[in-house]
Design an enzyme around this catalytic site. Structure first.
Site, PDB file in Angstrom:
ATOM      1  CE1 TYR A   1      -3.603   2.614   0.689  1.00 40.42           C
ATOM      2  CE2 TYR A   1      -2.317   3.207   2.614  1.00 40.42           C
ATOM      3  CZ  TYR A   1      -3.343   3.467   1.732  1.00 40.42           C
ATOM      4  OH  TYR A   1      -4.110   4.589   1.901  1.00 40.42           O
TER       5      TYR A   1
ATOM      6  CD  GLU B   1      -8.577   7.512   4.860  1.00 36.81           C
ATOM      7  OE1 GLU B   1      -8.538   7.390   6.108  1.00 36.81           O
ATOM      8  OE2 GLU B   1      -7.579   7.342   4.153  1.00 36.81           O
TER       9      GLU B   1
ATOM     10  CD1 TRP C   1      -4.428   2.037   5.507  1.00 33.07           C
ATOM     11  CD2 TRP C   1      -6.509   2.794   5.709  1.00 33.07           C
ATOM     12  NE1 TRP C   1      -4.956   2.143   4.246  1.00 33.07           N
ATOM     13  CE2 TRP C   1      -6.238   2.617   4.348  1.00 33.07           C
ATOM     14  CE3 TRP C   1      -7.760   3.257   6.075  1.00 33.07           C
ATOM     15  CZ2 TRP C   1      -7.164   2.883   3.345  1.00 33.07           C
ATOM     16  CZ3 TRP C   1      -8.698   3.534   5.075  1.00 33.07           C
ATOM     17  CH2 TRP C   1      -8.393   3.347   3.723  1.00 33.07           C
TER      18      TRP C   1
END
Length: 189
Positions: A26, A48, A56
């Protein structure tokens, strides 16, 4: 905390990557890369929002299933979700089962659907600050919010969007490449 970590490939990366292969991918391929398009930014906004209060990496690992159950985050499709869809999503262990976040995603899709093509992209990018000549030297140099993320949040809320607080919007700005918070020395230039 150190600001950089050396990966198995001997590349220096932002320390938040740790030793997780998915975080490394990522970081290397997505985070901080300019992202455009209404659908892509709607997806980023939704994810988000789901991340709020969580790590995350949890969202990143669930992202393929999120994409599946939220119709690829096509705003026109998600905007039509009804009570049955909400209950289906609430029963799905492959996503974050938070009714407020699910309802916000559907409501946000309805707002995006009502916008002109490219309007969400233009709106969000209008808050991107001028590029900085320098990168953060330490993790502590990265703010949780900025005047720009606060302004973006305020405008999105004014338009009716939900789960778009200033901290969440700053995380979006980082991940969508509106700001470059890769640490000094990170191989991502």
């Amino acid at each position: 905390m150190t600001s950089l970590i050396i990966g198995p490939d001997e590349r220096a990366r932002c320390a938040w990557v740790g030793d997780d292969a998915e975080y490394r991918r990522y970081h290397d391929e997505e985070w901080g890369t300019p992202l455009h398009g209404d659908r892509a930014l709607f997806e980023k906004m939704a994810l988000e929002g789901f991340q709020a209060g969580l790590s995350w990496i949890t969202i990143l690992r669930k992202r393929p299933h999120f994409r599946e159950v939220f119709a690829g985050f096509e705003p026109e499709v998600v905007a039509e979700y009804d009570d049955g869809d909400v209950e289906r999503l609430m029963a799905d262990p492959g996503i974050i089962r938070n009714r407020a976040k699910i309802l916000a995603t559907i409501g946000n899709a309805q707002i995006v659907r009502s916008m002109a093509e490219g309007e969400l992209d233009a709106l969000m990018w209008s808050f991107a600050p001028p590029a900085s000549a320098s990168r953060p030297a330490a993790m502590g140099d990265v703010p949780p919010v900025t005047p720009e993320s606060t302004a973006m949040s305020k405008e999105l809320r004014r338009r009716g969007f939900r789960f778009v607080g200033p901290t969440t919007m700053y995380a979006l700005m980082q991940s969508a490449g509106m700001v470059d918070d890769h640490m000094q020395g990170c191989w991502r230039v």
